[in-house]
Scaffold this active site. Structure first.
Site, PDB file in Angstrom:
ATOM      1  N   GLY A  12       0.805  -1.222   0.000  1.00  0.00           N
ATOM      2  CA  GLY A  12       0.000   0.000   0.000  1.00  0.00           C
ATOM      3  C   GLY A  12       0.830   1.261   0.000  1.00  0.00           C
ATOM      4  O   GLY A  12       0.322   2.337   0.308  1.00  0.00           O
ATOM      5  N   LYS A 216      16.826   0.338 -18.280  1.00  0.00           N
ATOM      6  CA  LYS A 216      16.249   1.150 -17.216  1.00  0.00           C
ATOM      7  C   LYS A 216      17.113   1.095 -15.957  1.00  0.00           C
ATOM      8  O   LYS A 216      17.490   2.115 -15.384  1.00  0.00           O
ATOM      9  CB  LYS A 216      14.825   0.659 -16.924  1.00  0.00           C
ATOM     10  CG  LYS A 216      14.081   1.509 -15.905  1.00  0.00           C
ATOM     11  CD  LYS A 216      14.146   0.932 -14.518  1.00  0.00           C
ATOM     12  CE  LYS A 216      13.557   1.905 -13.514  1.00  0.00           C
ATOM     13  NZ  LYS A 216      13.493   1.343 -12.163  1.00  0.00           N
TER      14      LYS A 216
END
Length: 394
Positions: A12, A216
């Protein structure tokens, strides 16, 4: 209203709420958040919506995220398993070291799954092949019977994610500030022959993920972390301030010039394309609107100094090719000097390791290199130099 598509997301935190959940929500999924932090789950349970603010050179855009639910896997494991077993996709953004702790509920859900198509399992972590790692932990808990027909139950796809989430405002609550730029690449081959490829707006499905992951990790993460560790060493608080210092700007450029050499030669990406990519990345991390703190970017130095990560990963491959790695070695030294930083357990652990071991043992333990590797002898003197310093800064 009932949603036709459901996604379960572990984590979360800011990446989960501000990147993964934003994409899933905007693609019509009901999002189920899973976490073990009581405070985050309680906030999500009590708050019907939150705002994601995308920030860039050209101003801000705001999105409202709603139609989500949240469960604490410490207290509601049965519900968590049920939600995953009836979902289309399960994702995570928990940190590579936590993957083993979020494997059990997924394994139980796969065992219990009754839908006639496999769930898509996608890890959204700053690590190479994180879904494969997660898969290993999940499948170690599955029965032989389930493993025999695993393709009908689950499909695992590695992904590469790229989006900077800067330091958040202290009173932000669930709201997240995030940069406008994003890249989320996902392997598409695992969804062939009976798989169900998740329809997520903004996801770029590719046949071969490795060039995207390494480009990346060895450009964005290498440059970002190099700026952070040099900045911390020079007591410069923000990444954009580091990049606005010409000496340090050139140092960061030198590091990604070395990694660009690897990316161009290994993956067949043209020099021009990689140069353009580097320019875009340097511009991004130089953006003052992100106001990104060097300690936030530098945290977890043990992971960032590990074998497949943003420094040793490219430096080891370049050393094997007989190429120079001077700028990467400078960044590695600064990462080793990131010790005893408040709020970062790994920086304290790093200080202990440096204090209690020989330089050779440190390189073996922290960098995962043995004495026969051509990079080993180049890092040992750096570790000795850091050990010889009375403080964690020059």
């Amino acid at each position: 209203m009932p949603y036709e598509k459901k996604a379960v997301h572990f984590g979360g935190g800011n990446i989960g709420r501000g990147f993964v959940a934003e994409f899933l929500h905007n693609s019509g999924y009901e999002v189920i958040f899973i976490d073990v932090m009581d405070s985050i789950i309680e906030q999500l349970q009590q708050t019907p919506s939150y705002t994601v603010t995308e920030i860039g050179d050209d101003g801000e855009r705001q999105f409202t995220i709603n139609h989500y639910r949240a469960f604490n896997s410490k207290h509601e494991m049965d519900k968590v398993v049920h939600e995953i077993a009836t979902a289309d996709v399960v994702t995570c953004a928990v940190g590579p070291n936590i993957l083993k702790f979020v494997a059990d509920p997924v394994a139980k859900a796969i065992e219990a799954r009754e839908l006639d198509y496999p769930i898509a399992v996608i890890a959204c972590e700053n690590a190479i092949n994180a879904t494969t790692t997660w898969k290993g932990f999940i499948e170690s808990k599955l029965s032989e019977k389930t493993l025999e027909n695993i393709d009908k139950k689950a499909r695992y796809a590695n992904s590469a994610i790229d989006r900077i989430v800067p330091q958040q405002d202290k009173d932000a609550g669930l709201n997240v500030k995030i940069e406008k730029f994003f890249e989320w690449c996902v392997e598409q081959k695992p969804f062939e022959n009976g798989g169900k490829k998740p329809e997520i707006e903004g996801v770029h499905y590719v046949d071969d993920l490795e060039p995207y992951i390494e480009r990346k990790l060895f450009t964005v993460n290498t440059s970002h972390a190099t700026a952070a560790y040099y900045g911390h060493n020079r007591k410069i608080p923000y990444i954009h301030e580091v990049l606005h210092n010409k000496e340090l700007h050139d140092i960061v450029r030198a590091a990604v010039k070395e990694t660009a050499h690897l990316i161009v030669n290994k993956h067949g990406i043209s020099t021009q394309e990689q140069d353009d990519y580097v320019e875009k990345i340097v511009k991004r991390i130089s953006n003052p609107t992100l106001k990104d703190n060097v300690e936030r970017v530098g945290r977890a130095p043990l992971r960032k100094l590990s074998r497949k990560e943003r420094f040793i990963g490219p430096a080891a491959q370049l050393a094997e090719m007989g190429e120079k790695v001077d700028a990467l070695l400078g960044a590695i030294e600064m990462a080793y000097r990131f010790q005893n930083v408040e709020g970062d357990e790994e920086s304290a652990e790093l200080a202990k390791i440096l204090k209690n071991n020989s330089a050779e043992d440190v390189v073996n333990q922290v960098n995962g290199l043995d004495r026969t590797h051509p990079l080993f002898e180049q890092i040992v003197p750096i570790v000795k130099k850091v050990q010889g310093s009375t403080k964690g800064s020059l």
